[in-house]
Design a protein around this motif. Structure first.
Motif, PDB file in Angstrom:
ATOM      1  N   ALA A   1      36.338  50.810   6.958  1.00  0.00           N
ATOM      2  CA  ALA A   1      35.966  49.801   7.953  1.00  0.00           C
ATOM      3  C   ALA A   1      35.047  50.392   9.010  1.00  0.00           C
ATOM      4  CB  ALA A   1      37.228  49.227   8.606  1.00  0.00           C
ATOM      5  N   LYS A   2      35.297  51.641   9.386  1.00  0.00           N
ATOM      6  CA  LYS A   2      34.461  52.305  10.378  1.00  0.00           C
ATOM      7  C   LYS A   2      33.031  52.472   9.871  1.00  0.00           C
ATOM      8  CE  LYS A   2      35.087  56.684  10.955  1.00  0.00           C
ATOM      9  NZ  LYS A   2      35.550  58.050  11.349  1.00  0.00           N
ATOM     10  N   ALA A   3      32.891  52.814   8.594  1.00  0.00           N
ATOM     11  CA  ALA A   3      31.580  53.097   8.035  1.00  0.00           C
ATOM     12  C   ALA A   3      30.803  51.840   7.670  1.00  0.00           C
ATOM     13  CB  ALA A   3      31.723  53.980   6.797  1.00  0.00           C
ATOM     14  N   THR A   4      31.498  50.784   7.241  1.00  0.00           N
ATOM     15  CA  THR A   4      30.790  49.612   6.714  1.00  0.00           C
ATOM     16  C   THR A   4      30.717  48.443   7.685  1.00  0.00           C
ATOM     17  OG1 THR A   4      32.813  48.722   5.719  1.00  0.00           O
ATOM     18  CG2 THR A   4      31.477  50.204   4.359  1.00  0.00           C
ATOM     19  N   ILE A   5      31.663  48.357   8.616  1.00  0.00           N
ATOM     20  CA  ILE A   5      31.672  47.225   9.554  1.00  0.00           C
ATOM     21  C   ILE A   5      31.292  47.692  10.956  1.00  0.00           C
ATOM     22  CG2 ILE A   5      33.042  45.342  10.549  1.00  0.00           C
ATOM     23  CD1 ILE A   5      34.775  45.388   8.045  1.00  0.00           C
ATOM     24  N   HIS A   6      32.191  48.440  11.601  1.00  0.00           N
ATOM     25  CA  HIS A   6      31.937  48.912  12.964  1.00  0.00           C
ATOM     26  C   HIS A   6      33.037  49.902  13.326  1.00  0.00           C
ATOM     27  CE1 HIS A   6      31.523  48.806  17.382  1.00  0.00           C
ATOM     28  NE2 HIS A   6      30.277  48.412  17.153  1.00  0.00           N
ATOM     29  N   PRO A   7      32.761  50.908  14.155  1.00  0.00           N
ATOM     30  CA  PRO A   7      33.821  51.832  14.565  1.00  0.00           C
ATOM     31  C   PRO A   7      35.032  51.150  15.188  1.00  0.00           C
ATOM     32  CG  PRO A   7      31.675  52.730  15.134  1.00  0.00           C
ATOM     33  CD  PRO A   7      31.431  51.336  14.632  1.00  0.00           C
ATOM     34  N   ASN A   8      34.789  50.090  15.980  1.00  0.00           N
ATOM     35  CA  ASN A   8      35.923  49.376  16.580  1.00  0.00           C
ATOM     36  C   ASN A   8      36.797  48.734  15.501  1.00  0.00           C
ATOM     37  OD1 ASN A   8      34.899  50.085  19.045  1.00  0.00           O
ATOM     38  ND2 ASN A   8      34.075  48.070  19.539  1.00  0.00           N
ATOM     39  N   ALA A   9      36.150  48.146  14.498  1.00  0.00           N
ATOM     40  CA  ALA A   9      36.899  47.562  13.384  1.00  0.00           C
ATOM     41  C   ALA A   9      37.665  48.646  12.640  1.00  0.00           C
ATOM     42  CB  ALA A   9      35.953  46.828  12.437  1.00  0.00           C
ATOM     43  N   GLY A  10      37.030  49.811  12.485  1.00  0.00           N
ATOM     44  CA  GLY A  10      37.691  50.917  11.821  1.00  0.00           C
ATOM     45  C   GLY A  10      38.960  51.331  12.541  1.00  0.00           C
ATOM     46  N   PHE A  11      38.887  51.406  13.857  1.00  0.00           N
ATOM     47  CA  PHE A  11      40.077  51.774  14.627  1.00  0.00           C
ATOM     48  C   PHE A  11      41.189  50.762  14.426  1.00  0.00           C
ATOM     49  CE2 PHE A  11      42.689  50.991  18.330  1.00  0.00           C
ATOM     50  CZ  PHE A  11      43.316  52.229  18.468  1.00  0.00           C
ATOM     51  N   LEU A  12      40.868  49.458  14.525  1.00  0.00           N
ATOM     52  CA  LEU A  12      41.896  48.428  14.401  1.00  0.00           C
ATOM     53  C   LEU A  12      42.510  48.418  13.004  1.00  0.00           C
ATOM     54  CD1 LEU A  12      40.262  45.498  16.402  1.00  0.00           C
ATOM     55  CD2 LEU A  12      42.168  46.965  17.099  1.00  0.00           C
ATOM     56  N   VAL A  13      41.683  48.632  11.980  1.00  0.00           N
ATOM     57  CA  VAL A  13      42.217  48.703  10.621  1.00  0.00           C
ATOM     58  C   VAL A  13      43.121  49.928  10.481  1.00  0.00           C
ATOM     59  CG1 VAL A  13      41.616  49.049   8.198  1.00  0.00           C
ATOM     60  CG2 VAL A  13      40.324  47.425   9.582  1.00  0.00           C
ATOM     61  N   GLY A  14      42.676  51.062  11.028  1.00  0.00           N
ATOM     62  CA  GLY A  14      43.507  52.253  10.990  1.00  0.00           C
ATOM     63  C   GLY A  14      44.826  52.051  11.705  1.00  0.00           C
TER      64      GLY A  14
ATOM     65  N   LEU B   1      48.910  45.630  20.638  1.00  0.00           N
ATOM     66  CA  LEU B   1      48.946  46.967  21.247  1.00  0.00           C
ATOM     67  C   LEU B   1      47.726  47.785  20.828  1.00  0.00           C
ATOM     68  CD1 LEU B   1      52.742  47.854  20.799  1.00  0.00           C
ATOM     69  CD2 LEU B   1      51.569  47.233  22.929  1.00  0.00           C
ATOM     70  N   GLY B   2      47.330  47.640  19.575  1.00  0.00           N
ATOM     71  CA  GLY B   2      46.135  48.327  19.101  1.00  0.00           C
ATOM     72  C   GLY B   2      44.886  47.872  19.824  1.00  0.00           C
ATOM     73  N   CYS B   3      44.785  46.570  20.058  1.00  0.00           N
ATOM     74  CA  CYS B   3      43.622  46.033  20.794  1.00  0.00           C
ATOM     75  C   CYS B   3      43.594  46.563  22.226  1.00  0.00           C
ATOM     76  CB  CYS B   3      43.661  44.508  20.785  1.00  0.00           C
ATOM     77  SG  CYS B   3      43.347  43.758  19.171  1.00  0.00           S
ATOM     78  N   LEU B   4      44.758  46.637  22.855  1.00  0.00           N
ATOM     79  CA  LEU B   4      44.818  47.151  24.220  1.00  0.00           C
ATOM     80  C   LEU B   4      44.429  48.630  24.264  1.00  0.00           C
ATOM     81  CD1 LEU B   4      48.128  45.445  25.439  1.00  0.00           C
ATOM     82  CD2 LEU B   4      45.773  44.833  26.059  1.00  0.00           C
ATOM     83  N   TYR B   5      44.884  49.392  23.269  1.00  0.00           N
ATOM     84  CA  TYR B   5      44.530  50.815  23.215  1.00  0.00           C
ATOM     85  C   TYR B   5      43.036  50.985  22.960  1.00  0.00           C
ATOM     86  CZ  TYR B   5      44.822  55.764  21.936  1.00  0.00           C
ATOM     87  OH  TYR B   5      44.652  57.123  21.872  1.00  0.00           O
ATOM     88  N   LEU B   6      42.462  50.098  22.164  1.00  0.00           N
ATOM     89  CA  LEU B   6      41.015  50.140  21.921  1.00  0.00           C
ATOM     90  C   LEU B   6      40.249  49.860  23.212  1.00  0.00           C
ATOM     91  CD1 LEU B   6      38.621  50.376  19.968  1.00  0.00           C
ATOM     92  CD2 LEU B   6      38.891  47.919  19.499  1.00  0.00           C
ATOM     93  N   LEU B   7      40.743  48.914  23.990  1.00  0.00           N
ATOM     94  CA  LEU B   7      40.108  48.640  25.290  1.00  0.00           C
ATOM     95  C   LEU B   7      40.134  49.881  26.172  1.00  0.00           C
ATOM     96  CD1 LEU B   7      41.474  45.071  26.111  1.00  0.00           C
ATOM     97  CD2 LEU B   7      39.087  45.682  25.668  1.00  0.00           C
ATOM     98  N   TYR B   8      41.239  50.611  26.120  1.00  0.00           N
ATOM     99  CA  TYR B   8      41.342  51.846  26.902  1.00  0.00           C
ATOM    100  C   TYR B   8      40.360  52.905  26.393  1.00  0.00           C
ATOM    101  CZ  TYR B   8      43.196  56.432  28.176  1.00  0.00           C
ATOM    102  OH  TYR B   8      43.322  57.733  28.617  1.00  0.00           O
ATOM    103  N   LEU B   9      40.293  53.067  25.072  1.00  0.00           N
ATOM    104  CA  LEU B   9      39.407  54.086  24.499  1.00  0.00           C
ATOM    105  C   LEU B   9      37.934  53.814  24.805  1.00  0.00           C
ATOM    106  CD1 LEU B   9      40.999  54.613  20.950  1.00  0.00           C
ATOM    107  CD2 LEU B   9      41.047  56.222  22.869  1.00  0.00           C
ATOM    108  N   THR B  10      37.567  52.537  24.803  1.00  0.00           N
ATOM    109  CA  THR B  10      36.159  52.170  24.985  1.00  0.00           C
ATOM    110  C   THR B  10      35.838  51.779  26.431  1.00  0.00           C
ATOM    111  OG1 THR B  10      36.631  49.869  24.377  1.00  0.00           O
ATOM    112  CG2 THR B  10      35.989  51.365  22.599  1.00  0.00           C
ATOM    113  N   LYS B  11      36.822  51.913  27.319  1.00  0.00           N
ATOM    114  CA  LYS B  11      36.621  51.495  28.718  1.00  0.00           C
ATOM    115  C   LYS B  11      36.145  50.050  28.760  1.00  0.00           C
ATOM    116  CE  LYS B  11      37.519  55.759  29.832  1.00  0.00           C
ATOM    117  NZ  LYS B  11      38.876  56.127  30.291  1.00  0.00           N
ATOM    118  N   ALA B  12      36.935  49.197  28.091  1.00  0.00           N
ATOM    119  CA  ALA B  12      36.618  47.762  27.995  1.00  0.00           C
ATOM    120  C   ALA B  12      35.261  47.555  27.309  1.00  0.00           C
ATOM    121  CB  ALA B  12      36.650  47.086  29.362  1.00  0.00           C
TER     122      ALA B  12
END
Length: 448
Positions: free
Chosen positions: A78-91, A418-429
């Protein structure tokens, strides 16, 4: 941090053995009672539907494994074919699946051995299993593969022998029925409405999970572009053949069944079919099977955590650490083993449904990855294989998720939130994007 050299040591047969070990052919029996109840006795049709659904998604995994031979499985794709953010959420979703897999191994180990030896409580068996699994997993994946190959062979021999015994009993006892009726009933007798069959399929599909974990070993496999896709198909057809034949013979032999203990239902069935001798052999083989499942599960989750730590999505210092002597992610192995102690407090049914949510959701995204990859290639790609098949597979996966029970869906959605919230933290919103995937970026360091 010191980097270790890339070591591709796994052959096709070793990778296949690890995949079969994670899947565990005997998982059919260790979760038999729950599957039987969920399918309302219609084992064969629900297993056929599950196999066809998983086979379509297996095609997508094989295609992506050929194009992207890297650790991380659905997360990397997902990270390689869609987007890094999508990759994180799939992971993050895959983590729910992978973290609960060794927990299921521990639960079933405790349930069946305690049923056989009532004087010893389940937590003793669970604790002993986890200590052994941790020590072997730390020693390396090569040792895991060799142990898995032997134990998988024993499982397949037992299942084949059990099927032969049922067939012999059918021939001996079926003289009062026409031959066609005896063997056609499991295929033709479909009493449940369609929605009930799909509800059963959403649970039974658990028995086919495991083939996808071998993609986490891509960086440790010889010629992964060819080896991993071949192993995926080998695993699916081996497991499918044994599960479908077992369902056919059991349903032919026992049109209706009832159990005193649903979690240990297979143990009761073995006593009915072959008495105490078959029951004892079953416990021995199942113990080996659960052991290999737990070993392969801890191997898989530790590699996924390693891939996410290497990308600094989890604290890199801990999660990407590789032991200098064993070349294994020791911290990840210890963490997954510690979390598996929750098996003491959970039921098989609960853990199965959480695994199914994580697996089916990640399978949905893997099929989308194939479509995204075909679109980004901007070249002539076969429409049927690159768009139509993965689209159908994605729809099937989402429909199976929708048939899971409300509690599972609620917990799954909370986990994703929870994953979405952690992604917001990683990417600074989303002000600072995650690092994009680059071919060859991680070729300098891997694990064995």
């Amino acid at each position: 941090m010191a980097k270790t050299s890339l070591k591709r040591t796994l052959s096709l047969w070793q990778v296949t053995a690890l995949g079969l070990a994670w899947n565990t052919p005997m998982i059919y029996f260790s979760t038999f009672g729950i599957s039987y109840e969920s399918a309302s006795g219609q084992l064969l049709i629900t297993y056929v539907l599950s196999f066809l659904a998983i086979l379509l998604t297996g095609t997508s995994y094989a295609k992506l494994a050929k194009k992207l031979p890297l650790s991380g499985s659905a997360y990397t794709y997902a990270k390689a074919t869609i987007h890094p953010n999508a990759g994180f959420l799939v992971g993050w979703v895959v983590l729910l699946n992978y973290l609960f897999a060794p927990i299921i191994a521990c639960i079933t180990f405790g349930v069946f051995l305690s049923a056989q030896f009532p004087s010893i409580p389940p937590f003793v068996w669970i604790g002993g299993l986890l200590i052994l699994l941790t020590l072997i997993a730390i020693r390396g994946v090569g040792a895991s593969a060799n142990i898995s190959a032997l134990f998988v062979a024993i499982q397949l021999l037992f299942i084949g022998g059990f099927g032969a015994l049922l067939l012999f009993n059918l021939i001996q006892n079926g003289s009062t029925l026409p031959f066609t009726q005896t063997f056609a009933d499991p295929i033709l007798s479909i009493d449940n409405p369609v929605h009930a069959l799909f509800m059963g399929t959403s649970v039974v599909v658990f028995s086919f999970l495991g083939f996808d974990t071998i993609t986490t070993l891509s960086e440790e496999t010889k010629n992964p572009e060819k080896t991993i896709p071949r192993a995926i198909y080998m695993i699916l057809f081996i497991v499918g053949g044994f599960h479908l034949s077992s369902s056919f013979f059991i349903q032919s032999s026992f049109p209706s069944l009832s159990f005193l203990n649903l979690d240990a239902a297979a143990l009761e069935m073995m006593a009915t079919v072959g008495g105490p001798i078959l029951q004892g052999i079953f416990i021995l083989v199942l113990t080996m099977a659960i052991f290999t499942q737990g070993l392969a599960s801890i191997t898989a989750v530790s590699r996924l955590l390693f891939a996410m730590g290497r990308d600094n999505l989890l604290p890199e210092r801990l999660f990407s650490y590789i032991h200098p002597t064993y070349n294994t992610p020791v911290f990840n192995i210890l963490l997954s083993s510690t979390l598996s102690l929750t098996a003491i407090f959970l039921s098989v049914d609960t853990a199965m449904r959480f695994v199914n949510f994580g697996a089916l959701t990640s399978f949905f995204f893997v099929n989308l990855c194939v479509i995204s990859l075909a679109y980004k290639q901007k070249e002539n790609v076969p429409f049927f294989k690159s768009y139509f098949v993965p689209a159908i597979a994605a729809l099937i996966m989402m429909s199976l998720v929708s048939f899971l029970d409300l509690v599972t869906l609620t917990v799954g959605l909370i986990w994703m939130t929870l994953g979405c919230l952690y992604l917001l933290y990683l990417t600074k919103a989303f002000r600072h994007p995650l690092a994009r995937w680059q071919p060859g970026k991680h070729s300098e360091r891997t694990i064995v």
